[in-house]
Design a protein around this motif. Sequence first.
Motif, PDB file in Angstrom:
ATOM      1  N   ILE A  56      48.284  34.357  41.060  1.00 47.67           N
ATOM      2  CA  ILE A  56      49.268  33.987  40.048  1.00 47.67           C
ATOM      3  C   ILE A  56      50.442  33.299  40.726  1.00 47.67           C
ATOM      4  N   THR A  57      50.918  32.237  40.112  1.00 48.77           N
ATOM      5  CA  THR A  57      52.009  31.441  40.665  1.00 48.77           C
ATOM      6  C   THR A  57      52.875  30.958  39.510  1.00 48.77           C
ATOM      7  N   ALA A  58      54.105  30.563  39.807  1.00 40.96           N
ATOM      8  CA  ALA A  58      55.031  30.235  38.725  1.00 40.96           C
ATOM      9  C   ALA A  58      55.978  29.112  39.132  1.00 40.96           C
ATOM     10  N   GLY A  59      56.241  28.207  38.182  1.00 49.39           N
ATOM     11  CA  GLY A  59      57.163  27.105  38.424  1.00 49.39           C
ATOM     12  C   GLY A  59      57.495  26.378  37.132  1.00 49.39           C
ATOM     13  N   VAL A  60      58.387  25.402  37.231  1.00 47.24           N
ATOM     14  CA  VAL A  60      58.809  24.620  36.066  1.00 47.24           C
ATOM     15  C   VAL A  60      57.805  23.503  35.793  1.00 47.24           C
ATOM     16  N   PRO A  61      57.825  22.898  34.589  1.00 46.68           N
ATOM     17  CA  PRO A  61      56.843  21.867  34.257  1.00 46.68           C
ATOM     18  C   PRO A  61      56.775  20.711  35.253  1.00 46.68           C
ATOM     19  N   THR A  62      57.913  20.302  35.838  1.00 42.72           N
ATOM     20  CA  THR A  62      57.866  19.183  36.784  1.00 42.72           C
ATOM     21  C   THR A  62      57.029  19.518  38.012  1.00 42.72           C
ATOM     22  N   VAL A  63      57.010  20.794  38.414  1.00 41.56           N
ATOM     23  CA  VAL A  63      56.144  21.222  39.515  1.00 41.56           C
ATOM     24  C   VAL A  63      54.686  21.020  39.138  1.00 41.56           C
ATOM     25  N   TRP A  64      54.335  21.470  37.928  1.00 39.94           N
ATOM     26  CA  TRP A  64      52.928  21.395  37.514  1.00 39.94           C
ATOM     27  C   TRP A  64      52.502  19.975  37.220  1.00 39.94           C
ATOM     28  N   LEU A  65      53.437  19.117  36.828  1.00 45.06           N
ATOM     29  CA  LEU A  65      53.124  17.687  36.698  1.00 45.06           C
ATOM     30  C   LEU A  65      52.780  17.098  38.054  1.00 45.06           C
ATOM     31  N   GLY A  66      53.570  17.458  39.086  1.00 46.25           N
ATOM     32  CA  GLY A  66      53.318  16.950  40.432  1.00 46.25           C
ATOM     33  C   GLY A  66      51.999  17.440  40.989  1.00 46.25           C
ATOM     34  N   VAL A  67      51.690  18.725  40.796  1.00 47.05           N
ATOM     35  CA  VAL A  67      50.424  19.287  41.264  1.00 47.05           C
ATOM     36  C   VAL A  67      49.261  18.628  40.533  1.00 47.05           C
ATOM     37  N   LEU A  68      49.435  18.434  39.225  1.00 48.20           N
ATOM     38  CA  LEU A  68      48.370  17.812  38.439  1.00 48.20           C
ATOM     39  C   LEU A  68      48.115  16.381  38.887  1.00 48.20           C
ATOM     40  N   GLN A  69      49.181  15.664  39.195  1.00 47.13           N
ATOM     41  CA  GLN A  69      49.030  14.288  39.664  1.00 47.13           C
ATOM     42  C   GLN A  69      48.195  14.250  40.948  1.00 47.13           C
ATOM     43  N   LEU A  70      48.412  15.212  41.838  1.00 46.72           N
ATOM     44  CA  LEU A  70      47.644  15.265  43.080  1.00 46.72           C
ATOM     45  C   LEU A  70      46.184  15.630  42.808  1.00 46.72           C
ATOM     46  N   LEU A  71      45.964  16.585  41.912  1.00 51.95           N
ATOM     47  CA  LEU A  71      44.598  16.943  41.550  1.00 51.95           C
ATOM     48  C   LEU A  71      43.861  15.754  40.945  1.00 51.95           C
ATOM     49  N   GLU A  72      44.563  14.983  40.137  1.00 55.75           N
ATOM     50  CA  GLU A  72      43.955  13.840  39.452  1.00 55.75           C
ATOM     51  C   GLU A  72      43.573  12.729  40.432  1.00 55.75           C
ATOM     52  N   LYS A  73      44.317  12.622  41.539  1.00 53.92           N
ATOM     53  CA  LYS A  73      43.996  11.600  42.541  1.00 53.92           C
ATOM     54  C   LYS A  73      42.656  11.885  43.200  1.00 53.92           C
ATOM     55  N   GLY A  74      42.323  13.180  43.293  1.00 49.56           N
ATOM     56  CA  GLY A  74      41.015  13.556  43.806  1.00 49.56           C
ATOM     57  C   GLY A  74      40.751  13.151  45.236  1.00 49.56           C
ATOM     58  N   ASP A  75      41.788  13.096  46.085  1.00 48.60           N
ATOM     59  CA  ASP A  75      41.600  12.696  47.478  1.00 48.60           C
ATOM     60  C   ASP A  75      40.718  13.679  48.239  1.00 48.60           C
ATOM     61  N   ARG A  76      40.773  14.947  47.817  1.00 51.45           N
ATOM     62  CA  ARG A  76      39.935  15.965  48.451  1.00 51.45           C
ATOM     63  C   ARG A  76      39.652  17.072  47.452  1.00 51.45           C
ATOM     64  N   THR A  77      38.593  17.788  47.673  1.00 54.71           N
ATOM     65  CA  THR A  77      38.226  18.881  46.785  1.00 54.71           C
ATOM     66  C   THR A  77      39.134  20.073  47.027  1.00 54.71           C
ATOM     67  N   ARG A  78      39.623  20.647  45.958  1.00 52.20           N
ATOM     68  CA  ARG A  78      40.509  21.805  46.061  1.00 52.20           C
ATOM     69  C   ARG A  78      39.851  23.005  45.384  1.00 52.20           C
ATOM     70  N   ASN A  79      39.836  24.120  46.065  1.00 49.85           N
ATOM     71  CA  ASN A  79      39.295  25.345  45.490  1.00 49.85           C
ATOM     72  C   ASN A  79      40.444  26.178  44.950  1.00 49.85           C
ATOM     73  N   VAL A  80      40.620  26.150  43.648  1.00 47.09           N
ATOM     74  CA  VAL A  80      41.701  26.906  43.006  1.00 47.09           C
ATOM     75  C   VAL A  80      41.122  28.020  42.140  1.00 47.09           C
ATOM     76  N   SER A  81      39.903  28.415  42.441  1.00 42.14           N
ATOM     77  CA  SER A  81      39.201  29.392  41.610  1.00 42.14           C
ATOM     78  C   SER A  81      39.835  30.782  41.649  1.00 42.14           C
ATOM     79  N   SER A  82      40.681  31.049  42.653  1.00 43.71           N
ATOM     80  CA  SER A  82      41.323  32.367  42.741  1.00 43.71           C
ATOM     81  C   SER A  82      42.380  32.571  41.667  1.00 43.71           C
ATOM     82  N   LEU A  83      42.901  31.493  41.109  1.00 43.90           N
ATOM     83  CA  LEU A  83      44.007  31.590  40.153  1.00 43.90           C
ATOM     84  C   LEU A  83      43.561  32.217  38.840  1.00 43.90           C
TER      85      LEU A  83
END
Length: 539
Positions: A266-293
């Motif tokens: 579990i993690t917590a932040g403001v929407p701008t944080v999650w926008l930034g994380v989402l932008q990186l996920l969308e770029k798909g430069d590398r596979t990320r394992n976020v299954s623990s969340l």
Amino acid sequence: MMNHQLTLRTMLERAEKIFPAKEIVSRTLSGIFRYTYADYASRTRRLSSALESLGIKKGDRVGTFAWNNHRHLEAYFAIPCMGAVLHTINIRLSSEHIAYIANHAEDKVLLIDEDLVPIIEKIKDQLKTVTAYVIMTDKPELPATSLSPVYSYEQLLAQSDDGYQYPDLDEQTPMGMCYTSATTGNPKGVVYTHRSTYMHSMTLGLADTMALSESDTVMPIVPMFHVNAWGMPFASVWFGSKQVLPGQAPTPDVLLDLIEQEKVTITAGVPTVWLGVLQLLEKGDRTRNVSSLRAVVCGGSAAPRGIIQTYEEKYGIPFLHAYGMTESSPVVTVSRLKSYQQDLPYEQKLDIRAKQGLLVPGLEARVYGQNGDVKWDGQEMGELWLRGPWIADEYYKDERSKETFVDGWYHSGDVAVIDSEGTIKLVDRTKDLVKSGGEWISSVDLENALMAHPAVFEASVIGVPHPKWDERPLAFVVLKEAYKGKVEKEEFFSYLQERFAKWWVPDDVVFIEEIPKSSVGKFLKRTLRDQYVDYLTKS
């Protein structure tokens, strides 16, 4: 029943005795630092001993100027448990405001992360009450500094007593204070008590709020200087949760690395944080394992419906919408579905969960409109009023208290509606509602709709003067890189007309490179209003 005092000492002792082997992971300037709750409790007691040697007594304020790291976490308990007051200072405020709140709080000692020392050096001559500076660094020697007298955090701890015994305190003893980020005027101080923090921490463990538990690995991205990282560090120590502290200015890349490597649940932040994380996920430069969340908690401002949907449908990351403020410690509502809503179609469930949600147990609320309490119809607007054991009843030494705390209720300044299920939805801040031709328009609803558009990275809507309608909405859009130069404003007019009454649709859409933000990542509509106040009257 026993008159048992609800204090932080009992919370720390529980972690010390029951969870001594549980781990705390801290990202520092030197790399990843790991230790256990047994080590943590020992160092926390040493810090209390060290502060006492520097002259700190019960009631004295000790300021922290630091990132989310293990030393800051030690201060979270060392200062309050000895009877002093933990004052977390927002490192992103202007120099003027930092000096103001340190003086207003009458901080006696400042604990400062090494890389932040230059900020304090610039204002040291303005600090009237500080008698000692303690620099928190991984290095054996202190950096060169103009601060005086100055001490090494680690050297102080090495010379101090790890058997320091904490006094018995009344639960109403002040334990901490935090200042608002001041959109207008000077920041306002809010004082928290041992009891209020104890009660708030207990609430974070409830199944229908964040459900924090020993089995969790908790990573607060929200800064520890911002409403105590939403109370997560206090609750995590008490419950024996593994903690991951992301340290200095963590980027989306760093955050995803920590989630993957430490198996954050579990993690917590403001929407701008999650926008930034989402932008990186969308770029798909590398596979990320976020299954623990098991949950991403989003608060600070309204989470766009489109973000919730993308995280859940595309990446399988459950998204938990919460709401609160400095004056409420901060958690007020959490958006969770009731048992009989679980079988609704996904779109309907998403509509519910995009709202701020249900009032957490322990608090009371009213939504008060022009004619008294509003109808629970999800339509009639009013100001949200709150009261409860972790809601402030005044600002610290501030005359503005009488405008905000009235007849036992905290008047939040947030405009809301409440539906027949008791689900609260924020419509706007009172100052951000757009009144056009005598009718109210919600800038938040328009923003959330715009940010659900696939081409939009960020969006903000303000009201600007209009010669005929008094005010009209004006939209600002930051396009995703892939869409820049390829999407025209007419696309957004059509898009919004499908979702809102025609008179709600903004008069214009302005493309900009970035939405101005506050020190805690909220959109600064005041800056946009100042810059574009004459936009429609001149056009």
